[in-house]
Design an enzyme around this catalytic site. Structure first.
Site, PDB file in Angstrom:
ATOM      1  N   GLY A   1      -6.394   4.634   4.417  1.00 55.43           N
ATOM      2  CA  GLY A   1      -7.441   4.065   5.247  1.00 55.43           C
ATOM      3  C   GLY A   1      -7.567   2.564   5.096  1.00 55.43           C
TER       4      GLY A   1
ATOM      5  N   HIS B   1      35.157 -23.593  39.448  1.00 56.42           N
ATOM      6  CA  HIS B   1      35.148 -22.192  39.843  1.00 56.42           C
ATOM      7  C   HIS B   1      36.212 -21.380  39.121  1.00 56.42           C
ATOM      8  CE1 HIS B   1      36.391 -24.867  43.366  1.00 56.42           C
ATOM      9  NE2 HIS B   1      37.461 -24.750  42.616  1.00 56.42           N
TER      10      HIS B   1
ATOM     11  N   GLN C   1       0.865  -1.173   0.000  1.00 53.60           N
ATOM     12  CA  GLN C   1       0.000   0.000   0.000  1.00 53.60           C
ATOM     13  C   GLN C   1       0.909   1.232   0.000  1.00 53.60           C
ATOM     14  OE1 GLN C   1      -2.316   0.696   3.555  1.00 53.60           O
ATOM     15  NE2 GLN C   1      -3.944   1.760   2.430  1.00 53.60           N
TER      16      GLN C   1
END
Length: 458
Positions: A77, A362, A72
């Protein structure tokens, strides 16, 4: 009867105040348009046409393969938006769903019920309506003295009485297809907006004596159209509640659903427990009997059954059965943990595969590494995989023991059952069953501390 659909996705969305097209804003990890297209796909649509306009190419790029679309060029609208689909649909026999691409909460079940109602009423047009707690901003459903739909009046065109009506137009319709496109040639721009209103076809049908039906939604939330960030947050909240409810019904425990954020494409197995403040995003799979504790974040990952994720981040990674990470671990993209792998506190892994039973407890960084089974990483281990320009790989074979504070300078290979001494800087391959010691010899200079700035005397 054939079913068709037109999805309106051309609007700019000025109130969003965003460079992103409105329909591409996300709700629960997926664009609003994607949610709508998914719901539409659940009602056996023969032909689906998406109307695009603002930033058309960006919207088109997100459409499922094979989806038809029409551009579009001028946004004149909703009536104009539907009319430009005429070349693809005007000659088809059947019923056409028209739905906005910014209504992400509408369900396939609701759309299916709307089609069924339309066919049962033998209507030319069926409007999906709802009773709104606050109808401001919505088009109002005007009924005659017999309760039949007479017309739809937009907010800006409504008088005071019409504004008091609480039955609103949700913006979702089903039309007899040929009647729709014929009526669209008759609408005008004689209204407050100066636009072609799709809603004007209802009045055209009414004047022609055709049947107009209205199907009232049970759940008003489904009708929410998103026009600004406030409505976007409302849609997000409603979708999140819906998603969380479904998971709980299917056997997942959510300790605090209000602070649990799960995207729409996430799969979670039964008996899994998810604590508070957890975020799970993207195409994530979580198996059965998984524990995910407070503060964890998981994205586009696979976490198989009997795993634990404790206060950690997992991104584009895979955890195999029985593996666990955290607290405060970070699995970065490309990480694969085999069965029963343990990744502990403050460990970061990227682009690496760890074999069954391997442990990195760790303070470790593992990057671009292929690690065998039952390897142990001592605290402070680093794979130095980047020279400022290129990434290099490390290979560590089964049962190797990597001593604490080892720095492994890639590329190199550490053999099966090999050991690196704590504090080593490993710069060469380590053969199978070898002990590598790569640290400077310790020298104690007696009495020298008295000359150092830190010295405080006896």
């Amino acid at each position: 009867m054939n079913k068709f659909a037109i999805v309106l996705a051309a609007g700019k969305g000025t109130r969003m105040k965003s460079a992103l097209p409105k329909v591409l804003h996300q709700v629960a990890g997926k664009s609003m348009l994607a949610h709508v297209l998914k719901s539409v796909s659940e009602v056996e649509i023969a032909k689906n046409v998406v109307i695009v306009g603002h930033e058309a190419d960006r919207v088109i790029a997100t459409l499922p393969k094979g989806t038809q679309f029409v551009k579009q060029v001028e946004q004149l609208g909703t009536g104009h938006a539907v009319r430009i689909a005429a070349d693809l649909l005007a000659n088809e026999e059947g019923a056409t769903l028209v739905i906005a691409g910014d209504t992400p909460l509408i369900t396939g079940e609701t759309l299916g019920a709307l089609f069924d109602y339309h066919f049962a009423q033998k209507a030319t047009a069926t409007i999906l309506t709802a009773i709104a707690p606050n109808p401001t901003g919505y088009g109002r459903i005007i009924r005659d003295e017999k309760g039949s739909v007479e017309k739809i009046v937009e907010q800006k065109d409504a008088n005071d009485f019409e504004k008091s009506i609480t039955e609103i137009n949700t913006g979702t319709y089903i039309f007899d297809n040929k009647s729709l496109f014929k009526a669209l040639t008759e609408i005008t721009t004689d209204n407050a907006q100066g636009e072609y209103y799709l809603t004007d076809v209802i009045e055209i049908f009414k004047k022609a004596g055709q049947t107009i039906a209205a199907h009232i939604l049970d759940d008003f939330d489904e009708s929410l159209g998103v026009n600004d960030r406030v409505a976007l947050s409302q849609a997000e909240g409603t979708m999140r509640k819906r998603i969380n409810h479904e998971h709980m019904v299917n056997g997942v425990t959510l300790i605090d659903p209000a602070t649990t954020y799960i995207d729409s494409e996430v799969t979670i197995g039964a008996e899994t427990v998810i604590e508070a403040n957890v975020t799970i995003k993207g195409n994530t799979f979580i198996g059965k009997n998984v524990l995910i504790t407070n503060g964890s974040r998981i994205e586009n990952s696979e976490i198989h059954s009997n795993c634990e994720v404790r206060n950690s981040t997992v991104e584009e990674s895979r955890m195999s059965v029985g593996s666990n990470v955290g607290p405060y671990a970070h699995l970065r993209p490309g990480t694969v943990l085999s069965e029963e792998v343990h990744v502990g506190n403050f460990v970061e892994i990227k682009g690496s595969t760890l074999g069954k039973g391997t442990k990195a407890g760790h303070l470790t960084y593992i990057g671009n590494a292929t690690v065998g089974e039952k390897v142990n990483f001592g605290a402070g281990t680093i794979t130095a995989n980047f020279d400022g320009k290129n990434k290099f790989n490390t290979e560590i074979d089964d049962f190797a023991f990597i001593g604490s504070n080892s720095t492994i300078i890639a590329p190199l290979h550490i053999g099966k059952n090999a050991l690196t001494a704590a504090g080593s800087v490993v710069t060469e391959d380590v053969p199978d069953e070898a002990v590598e010691i790569g640290r400077g010899k310790q020298v104690n200079k007696l009495g020298r501390a008295k000359k150092m700035p830190h010295y405080r005397g006896q």
